[in-house]
Enzyme design. Structure first.
Site, PDB file in Angstrom:
ATOM      1  N   HIS A   1      -5.618   6.437   1.073  1.00 49.68           N
ATOM      2  CA  HIS A   1      -5.790   7.650   1.874  1.00 49.68           C
ATOM      3  C   HIS A   1      -7.111   8.355   1.552  1.00 49.68           C
ATOM      4  O   HIS A   1      -7.300   9.523   1.922  1.00 49.68           O
ATOM      5  CB  HIS A   1      -4.608   8.609   1.684  1.00 49.68           C
ATOM      6  CG  HIS A   1      -3.393   8.213   2.464  1.00 49.68           C
ATOM      7  ND1 HIS A   1      -3.307   8.328   3.835  1.00 49.68           N
ATOM      8  CD2 HIS A   1      -2.212   7.661   2.055  1.00 49.68           C
ATOM      9  CE1 HIS A   1      -2.130   7.888   4.238  1.00 49.68           C
ATOM     10  NE2 HIS A   1      -1.443   7.468   3.180  1.00 49.68           N
TER      11      HIS A   1
ATOM     12  N   LYS B   1       6.064   5.433  -1.493  1.00 48.82           N
ATOM     13  CA  LYS B   1       6.986   6.220  -0.662  1.00 48.82           C
ATOM     14  C   LYS B   1       8.422   6.125  -1.152  1.00 48.82           C
ATOM     15  O   LYS B   1       9.272   6.922  -0.777  1.00 48.82           O
ATOM     16  CB  LYS B   1       6.913   5.755   0.790  1.00 48.82           C
ATOM     17  CG  LYS B   1       5.642   6.176   1.513  1.00 48.82           C
ATOM     18  CD  LYS B   1       5.669   5.715   2.968  1.00 48.82           C
ATOM     19  CE  LYS B   1       4.420   6.174   3.716  1.00 48.82           C
ATOM     20  NZ  LYS B   1       4.439   5.699   5.122  1.00 48.82           N
TER      21      LYS B   1
ATOM     22  N   HIS C   1       0.804  -1.222   0.000  1.00 51.03           N
ATOM     23  CA  HIS C   1       0.000   0.000   0.000  1.00 51.03           C
ATOM     24  C   HIS C   1       0.842   1.280   0.000  1.00 51.03           C
ATOM     25  O   HIS C   1       0.428   2.299  -0.545  1.00 51.03           O
ATOM     26  CB  HIS C   1      -0.972   0.006   1.193  1.00 51.03           C
ATOM     27  CG  HIS C   1      -0.318   0.056   2.532  1.00 51.03           C
ATOM     28  ND1 HIS C   1       0.243  -1.051   3.137  1.00 51.03           N
ATOM     29  CD2 HIS C   1      -0.119   1.091   3.400  1.00 51.03           C
ATOM     30  CE1 HIS C   1       0.737  -0.709   4.307  1.00 51.03           C
ATOM     31  NE2 HIS C   1       0.532   0.590   4.490  1.00 51.03           N
TER      32      HIS C   1
END
Length: 524
Positions: free
Chosen positions: A438, A386, A382
């Site tokens: 998100h 990043k 998920h």
């Protein structure tokens, strides 16, 4: 000629089958027999036929007699006994063509082409032989005056032999069709457990494609080697209660000897009524199939089993190869998730906890096992986006500026773009989880501002689990929260940030999620 001796009636082999006295009816023998149907409106014909054939056997099977005294009775009887081998059928009964009507009914309406029909008539003028043989699907035509005891015996023997051969051909055809259909199914991607259960189902169908009763009397199991001993994985019949039991503890000594022999010789063996199959996959996995039939296996049974077994070996290799690929994918996905989390100074066990807890919550929400497993494998990815966020932002211990927050929000799109081009189901699932994780149920999330059911249920599950785990453990930018504080947040955000129903399921089963947390503690 019919003779009298000591007040007893008996027949020479060539005597015509008529009697002055009615003999006792033959008792039907229990067990497997050939069904012979006598259709005649004269009681005496039934009795004489039974008497003439009282010692009849063919391939160690006796006769079971069925009697009908009219065409309508015969139709009812054949409907109820479709496995009748031979019918001795009178032509003239309630009408001059009752017997011919019965033939038409059997062949055209019931579509029974196996039963052998011997037409018997005492009125050949009313049913001329050439016309009857040409126009009706019968197998023999006799005038009653022709049928001496010897000729009746010969006619019935020939008819039963033909019936047996036709049924053998049909069984072979059906068996091969079952093998083709079974092969199409067993070669589909599936778990080993599903595969073994399917093998047993198809194997019984191949042996008895049109007999539910015989299939139900078969006992069989599949076993695979685990830590040096064979464990039963799937089973039917008398072995069904022994799943997950070591084979040698579950079977009689005689069966254990056959299994041991197959294992030692690394080959399959047949006994009179049983098959012990030994299968070794290309990667060295050893497996056993044992089948026990209520009847002895004939040569056709054995050939069909061998053909099917060959396909089982190929399918096993495919399953193990596919499993190796899947295991490799799992390892790569988990490792990549760990790399991302370690880069952001979070523990590798975070992704393991998220994966396991996501699976449990999915099952609680009614998602099936296969889908829940896909979620478990995809969830660790998920935050893969990043990887594209600079260390100065990702590792910043203090509060982010608005510009830095906007930058870190892009990790959802980065992750999606990394994963979206894969055709693999796990990666495609991971792609939309990375994109949406998100989002908020009230529409105030990012990057798309989705609401409620517009957010995939997998994502709504991962959101709850990811936030819970992040709050429950130390992060570079915060200390772990106390459990009561976390629960208060979930209750407050129920229906806003988080799916209300999923929050309820999570809180109702909190102990299970805490147990997973304890199983994968932070290691630093």
């Amino acid at each position: 000629m019919m003779s009298q001796k000591n007040n007893e009636t008996f027949f020479d082999d060539d005597d015509i089958l008529f009697a002055e006295e009615t003999p006792d009816k033959v008792t039907v023998t229990d067990g497997e027999t050939w069904k012979l149907m006598i259709v005649d409106d004269e009681e005496e014909i039934h009795d004489i036929t039974r008497l003439a054939l009282e010692d009849f056997t063919f391939e160690d099977r006796e006769l079971t007699y069925l009697s009908a005294y009219s065409g309508e009775e015969a139709k009812k009887l054949i409907r109820e006994n479709s496995d009748t081998s031979v019918i001795l059928l009178d032509v003239v009964m309630e009408t001059e063509h009752s017997g011919l009507d019965v033939v038409e009914y059997i062949r055209k309406e019931l579509k029974n082409s196996f039963v052998r029909i011997i037409l018997r008539t005492g009125h050949p003028g009313q049913a001329p032989e050439r016309k009857v043989i040409t126009e009706y699907d019968i197998n023999d035509y006799k005038q009653k005056t022709e049928l001496t005891a010897k000729k009746l015996f010969s006619s019935v023997t020939t008819a039963i032999r033909s019936y047996r051969d036709l049924k053998t051909i049909e069984k072979n055809r059906q068996g091969l069709e079952e093998i083709i259909e079974a092969s199409a199914n067993i070669f589909k991607p599936q778990s080993f457990r599903m595969f073994t259960a399917g093998v047993l189902t198809w194997l019984t169908s191949i042996l008895h494609p049109d007999d539910d009763l015989l299939r139900s009397r078969i006992s069989a199991f599949v076993a695979t080697q685990e830590k040096g001993e064979f464990i039963i994985i799937s089973a039917i019949g008398s072995f069904s209660e022994h799943v997950r039991t070591p084979v040698l503890k579950a079977v009689p000594k005689a069966v254990a000897r056959d299994l041991t022999c197959a294992i030692e010789q690394k080959q399959s063996v047949f006994s009179d009524n049983a098959y012990t199959g030994y299968f070794s996959s290309s990667i060295g996995s050893d497996n056993l199939i044992y089948l026990e039939s209520p009847h002895n296996l004939d040569e056709l049974d054995k050939r069909l089993i061998q053909i099917f077994a060959h396909n089982v070996i190929i399918a096993l290799d495919n399953i193990y190869l596919n499993q190796e690929i899947v295991d490799t994918q799992k390892e790569v996905i988990t490792t990549l998730g760990e790399v991302v989390e370690n880069r952001s100074k979070e523990t590798a066990n975070h992704v393991l906890r998220v994966a396991e807890m996501s699976r449990v919550l999915a099952l609680k929400a009614g998602i099936d096992e296969e889908e829940a497993e896909i979620l478990r494998l995809a969830a660790p990815m998920h935050d893969v986006g990043k990887i594209g966020i600079p260390d100065s932002v990702l590792l910043k211990p203090g509060r982010l500026t608005s510009e830095e927050f906007e930058l870190i929000k892009t990790h959802t799109l980065i992750g999606y773009n990394i994963l979206k081009n894969s055709n693999r189901r796990i990666m495609k699932t991971a792609a939309f989880i990375a994109l949406q994780h998100h989002e908020r149920c009230d529409g105030n999330g990012y990057p798309q501002g989705l609401k409620k059911d517009d957010i995939h249920v997998f994502v709504r599950i991962v959101e709850i689990i990811d936030v819970f785990d992040a709050l429950f453990h130390d992060r570079i930018y915060k200390k772990a929260w106390e459990l009561d504080r976390i629960l208060a947040l979930f209750k407050e955000e129920r229906g806003k940030h988080f799916d209300a129903h999923l929050v309820d399921l999570f809180l109702e089963n909190l102990d299970e999620f805490l147990a997973i947390n304890d199983a994968y503690p932070d290691d630093r």
